[in-house]
Design a protein around this motif. Structure first.
Motif, short mmCIF file in Angstrom:
data_model
loop_
_atom_site.label_atom_id
_atom_site.label_comp_id
_atom_site.label_asym_id
_atom_site.label_seq_id
_atom_site.Cartn_x
_atom_site.Cartn_y
_atom_site.Cartn_z
N ARG A 98 -4.28 7.43 0.89
CA ARG A 98 -3.88 8.75 1.40
C ARG A 98 -4.83 9.23 2.48
O ARG A 98 -4.40 9.79 3.49
N ALA A 99 -6.14 9.02 2.29
CA ALA A 99 -7.12 9.42 3.30
C ALA A 99 -6.92 8.64 4.60
O ALA A 99 -7.24 9.14 5.68
N GLY A 100 -6.38 7.43 4.50
CA GLY A 100 -6.10 6.62 5.68
C GLY A 100 -4.74 6.92 6.30
O GLY A 100 -4.28 6.19 7.18
N GLY A 101 -4.09 7.97 5.83
CA GLY A 101 -2.81 8.36 6.40
C GLY A 101 -1.62 7.58 5.83
O GLY A 101 -0.53 7.62 6.39
N ILE A 102 -1.84 6.88 4.72
CA ILE A 102 -0.77 6.10 4.10
C ILE A 102 -0.34 6.81 2.82
O ILE A 102 -1.16 7.05 1.94
N ARG A 103 0.90 7.13 2.76
CA ARG A 103 1.44 7.78 1.57
C ARG A 103 2.09 6.72 0.69
O ARG A 103 3.16 6.23 1.02
N PRO A 104 1.42 6.31 -0.38
CA PRO A 104 2.00 5.27 -1.24
C PRO A 104 3.39 5.69 -1.72
O PRO A 104 3.59 6.82 -2.15
N ASN A 105 4.32 4.78 -1.61
CA ASN A 105 5.70 5.07 -1.95
C ASN A 105 6.23 3.95 -2.83
O ASN A 105 6.69 2.94 -2.35
N THR A 106 6.11 4.15 -4.12
CA THR A 106 6.55 3.15 -5.09
C THR A 106 7.73 3.71 -5.87
O THR A 106 7.60 4.75 -6.50
N SER A 107 8.82 3.01 -5.81
CA SER A 107 10.00 3.49 -6.53
C SER A 107 9.94 3.06 -7.99
O SER A 107 9.39 2.01 -8.31
N PRO A 108 10.53 3.86 -8.87
CA PRO A 108 10.60 3.46 -10.28
C PRO A 108 11.31 2.12 -10.44
O PRO A 108 10.95 1.32 -11.30
N ARG A 109 12.30 1.86 -9.61
CA ARG A 109 13.02 0.58 -9.68
C ARG A 109 12.09 -0.59 -9.36
O ARG A 109 12.14 -1.61 -10.02
N PHE A 168 7.49 -5.11 -13.25
CA PHE A 168 6.29 -5.46 -14.02
C PHE A 168 6.58 -6.06 -15.38
O PHE A 168 6.06 -7.12 -15.71
N PRO A 169 7.41 -5.43 -16.22
CA PRO A 169 7.69 -6.09 -17.50
C PRO A 169 8.39 -7.43 -17.30
O PRO A 169 8.18 -8.37 -18.08
N ILE A 170 9.19 -7.53 -16.25
CA ILE A 170 9.86 -8.80 -15.97
C ILE A 170 8.83 -9.86 -15.59
O ILE A 170 8.87 -10.99 -16.08
N ALA A 171 7.88 -9.49 -14.74
CA ALA A 171 6.84 -10.44 -14.32
C ALA A 171 5.97 -10.86 -15.50
O ALA A 171 5.68 -12.05 -15.68
N VAL A 172 5.57 -9.91 -16.32
CA VAL A 172 4.74 -10.22 -17.50
C VAL A 172 5.49 -11.15 -18.45
O VAL A 172 4.96 -12.16 -18.92
N GLY A 173 6.74 -10.81 -18.74
CA GLY A 173 7.54 -11.66 -19.62
C GLY A 173 7.75 -13.05 -19.04
O GLY A 173 7.68 -14.05 -19.78
N GLY A 228 1.47 -0.16 -10.30
CA GLY A 228 1.78 -0.78 -11.59
C GLY A 228 0.53 -1.15 -12.36
O GLY A 228 0.46 -1.00 -13.59
N PHE A 229 -0.49 -1.61 -11.64
CA PHE A 229 -1.77 -1.96 -12.27
C PHE A 229 -2.37 -0.71 -12.93
O PHE A 229 -2.83 -0.76 -14.07
N GLY A 230 -2.33 0.39 -12.22
CA GLY A 230 -2.86 1.64 -12.79
C GLY A 230 -2.07 2.09 -14.01
O GLY A 230 -2.65 2.48 -15.02
#
Length: 162
Positions: free
Chosen positions: A117-128, A133-138, A76-78
């Motif tokens: 990814r190089a550490g063997g971790i596949r980031p898995n972020t769902s759109p949901r 993020f907009p909720i947190a910012v608001g 989300g930061f990116g």
């Protein structure tokens, strides 16, 4: 397992980015008549969001980068950097955070995702999950407005009523 530079680096990159926003947001919003924000409101909202980023970095450090919360906040930061660039394009000039979005936020996020990814971790972020993020910012901005309004109203009370 990834380096603490990846996990705690999220907090460090956020601090650099939000120092720019803190220094410029209230003046910019008044000048551009966009939801005018006082310096106190900016500081409170940024401080509250700092709590979210601290918790995410801690979760990432504790799990070696495997925390879904950490991965979601990192992603989300990116994505947040894109909103800064789009906002500046819409306003045809400087907007708070646009200097560090392409120079700190985006490069750090891309680097951190590569390190995961190089550490063997596949980031898995769902759109949901990213919808938070907009909720947190608001929410942090709403709390900041409420807190400054309460403080202002309390300060205006006659001293006999305090």
């Amino acid at each position: 397992m990834v380096s603490k530079k990846v996990t705690w680096g999220l907090l460090a990159a956020w601090v650099v980015h939000d120092l720019e926003e803190l220094a410029t947001m209230s003046r910019w919003t008044r000048k551009n008549r966009v939801l005018p924000t006082t310096p106190a409101q900016s500081a409170i909202a940024i401080g509250l969001m700092g709590g979210v980023f601290t918790a995410a970095a801690a979760a990432g450090a504790r799990t070696g980068g495997r925390s879904k919360f950490f991965q979601t906040v990192l992603t989300g930061f990116g994505l947040h950097s894109v909103t800064h660039l789009a906002t500046s394009a819409i306003f045809r000039g400087y907007t708070p955070g646009v200097l560090t979005a392409p120079t700190v936020v985006a490069p750090f996020t891309l680097w951190a995702l590569r390190r995961l990814r190089a550490g063997g971790i596949r980031p898995n972020t769902s759109p949901r999950a990213l919808m938070w993020f907009p909720i947190a910012v608001g929410t942090v901005h709403g709390i900041a407005r409420f807190a400054t309004r309460v403080r202002r109203n309390t300060a205006e009370l006659p001293s006999a009523r305090r």
